[in-house]
Motif scaffolding. Structure first.
Motif, short mmCIF file in Angstrom:
data_model
loop_
_atom_site.label_atom_id
_atom_site.label_comp_id
_atom_site.label_asym_id
_atom_site.label_seq_id
_atom_site.Cartn_x
_atom_site.Cartn_y
_atom_site.Cartn_z
N GLY A 8 0.81 -1.20 0.00
CA GLY A 8 0.00 0.00 0.00
C GLY A 8 0.85 1.25 0.00
N GLY A 10 -0.36 4.38 0.13
CA GLY A 10 -1.18 5.50 0.57
C GLY A 10 -0.50 6.29 1.67
N GLY A 13 1.57 3.92 4.18
CA GLY A 13 2.69 3.26 3.52
C GLY A 13 3.78 4.22 3.09
N ASP A 35 1.84 -1.89 -4.77
CA ASP A 35 0.60 -1.13 -4.88
C ASP A 35 -0.08 -1.51 -6.19
N ARG A 36 -1.40 -1.39 -6.22
CA ARG A 36 -2.12 -1.75 -7.44
C ARG A 36 -1.92 -0.72 -8.55
N ARG A 40 1.00 7.17 -6.48
CA ARG A 40 0.26 7.38 -5.24
C ARG A 40 -1.04 8.10 -5.58
N LYS A 43 -6.39 9.75 -1.58
CA LYS A 43 -7.75 9.26 -1.37
C LYS A 43 -8.68 10.33 -0.80
N VAL A 104 -2.93 -1.19 3.60
CA VAL A 104 -3.77 -1.33 2.41
C VAL A 104 -5.11 -0.61 2.52
N GLY A 105 -5.37 0.05 3.64
CA GLY A 105 -6.59 0.85 3.73
C GLY A 105 -7.86 0.03 3.86
N THR A 125 -11.75 3.57 -4.07
CA THR A 125 -10.49 3.37 -4.79
C THR A 125 -10.44 4.36 -5.94
N ASN A 237 -9.53 -3.77 4.37
CA ASN A 237 -9.35 -4.46 3.10
C ASN A 237 -9.49 -5.97 3.26
#
Length: 353
Positions: A8, A10, A13, A35-36, A40, A43, A104-105, A125, A237
């Protein structure tokens, strides 16, 4: 080689990463950030993407470039704590770790409401916020939008859409007797009045029974609707909920005073996934990330980590469009332009960390 993996990128992280990179590290340290997204994403500003008042690039920030860091942009399918490794959704590769930081939120909590997950939009997301923005932007004149949940996210989404699309019919479904139940009554009243002045319908004591593609049913009354946006609660998550560790009533992992999982002290958890006396927020995740970095630096140098100091949160800020807002600033409730400017200042700092 000591392998540190941060899941993560965010607010939590990135603070862990920054804290590690700010100090000289032993040569046998290898840091990997997973991270996906290859950037960054801020959010706290996703509501602007949903409303169409900001471009994608306005809520994206590049990850720091450093030869000591390796980045992996992929979707994790499982955290295998028995073998100390990460497994990925669309590939056979795995990433082993010696120390793991989980940041990971959260994700939406639909509370078992039928149709909510299938037929509502989200701002949880980057991809979902973009999808929401397309749905709102494509509405014809006088389209109908319902926002479920009147916490901070719901308030910001509703007000930003109102500013973006004055033609739309906007309804806010609030389970309680007032919006923003966690805030001071001065702020609650101010926000309620803002909605009245700006023609946003607020329905208190709502009880969403089910959601359909073209409507939402509340207390026996079904409203025909073009877009329904869900902001009625979050949960850790999925990756965290599936871990075999002790959790609290909200499914957050119980950690010790060093943010370590008692059952596996090489695993650290921060933010929305860690049990805490405080409500989830970007500020909380960031402060915890800073403390985890200090603990990890001591552990990596084979020293006894110092007990982190008690956290001191500075307050919470929210927006009502681009020129109005609210917030608890140094424990003082404030409304109007000043807290809105303060929120913009926080965003400016986040982009230039």
């Amino acid at each position: 080689m000591k392998r540190i993996v941060i899941i993560g990128g965010g607010y939590g992280g990135i603070k862990i990463l920054a804290g590690l990179l700010d100090q000289p590290l032993p040569e046998d340290i290898q840091i990997t950030v997973v991270d996906r997204n290859p950037f960054r994403s801020l959010k706290t500003e996703f509501y602007t993407i949903a409303a169409g008042t900001a471009a994608d690039q306005d809520v994206r920030v590049d990850f720091p470039k450093d030869p000591r860091v390796n980045y992996v942009f992929d979707e994790i399918s499982m955290i295998d704590t028995s073998k100390n490794q990460l497994l990925f959704k669309d590939s056979e590769r795995s990433i082993p770790y010696d120390y793991l930081a989980i940041a990971v939120g959260c994700e939406d909590n639909y509370h078992g409401v039928p149709g909510a997950e299938e037929f509502t939009e989200s701002v949880q997301t980057f991809a979902k916020a973009r999808h929401t923005g397309v749905a709102i932007g494509n509405l014809k004149a006088y389209g109908k939008v319902s926002i479920v949940g009147a916490g901070l996210s719901g308030i910001e989404v509703a007000s930003e859409i109102r500013e973006s699309r004055p033609d739309l019919n906007i309804r806010l479904l609030d389970r309680g007797s007032t919006v923003l139940k966690a805030f001071d009554s001065k702020i609650q009243n101010y926000v309620e009045e803002w909605f009245v002045k700006n023609d946003v319908d607020v329905l208190h004591h709502s009880n969403i029974e089910y959601v359909e593609k073209d409507g939402v049913c509340n207390n026996g009354v079904c409203f025909i609707n073009d877009v329904t946006i869900w902001t009625a609660g979050v949960q850790p998550n999925r990756l965290v909920r599936e871990l075999p560790f002790t959790k609290d009533i909200q499914d957050k992992i119980v950690v010790n005073e060093f943010y370590q999982v008692p059952e596996s002290q090489n695993i650290y958890v921060v933010g929305d996934c860690a049990s805490s006396e405080y409500s989830p927020s970007a500020q909380l995740a960031g402060l915890q990330g800073e403390q985890v970095a200090e603990v990890l630096l001591a552990v990596l140098k084979d020293k006894e980590p110092k007990k982190p100091k008690a956290l001191k949160l500075k307050g919470t800020l929210g927006s009502l469009g681009k020129s109005d807002g609210f917030g608890n600033m140094v424990k003082t409730p404030m409304t109007g332009l000043l807290p809105r400017l303060a929120k913009s200042g926080v965003l400016w700092l986040s982009k230039r960390h």
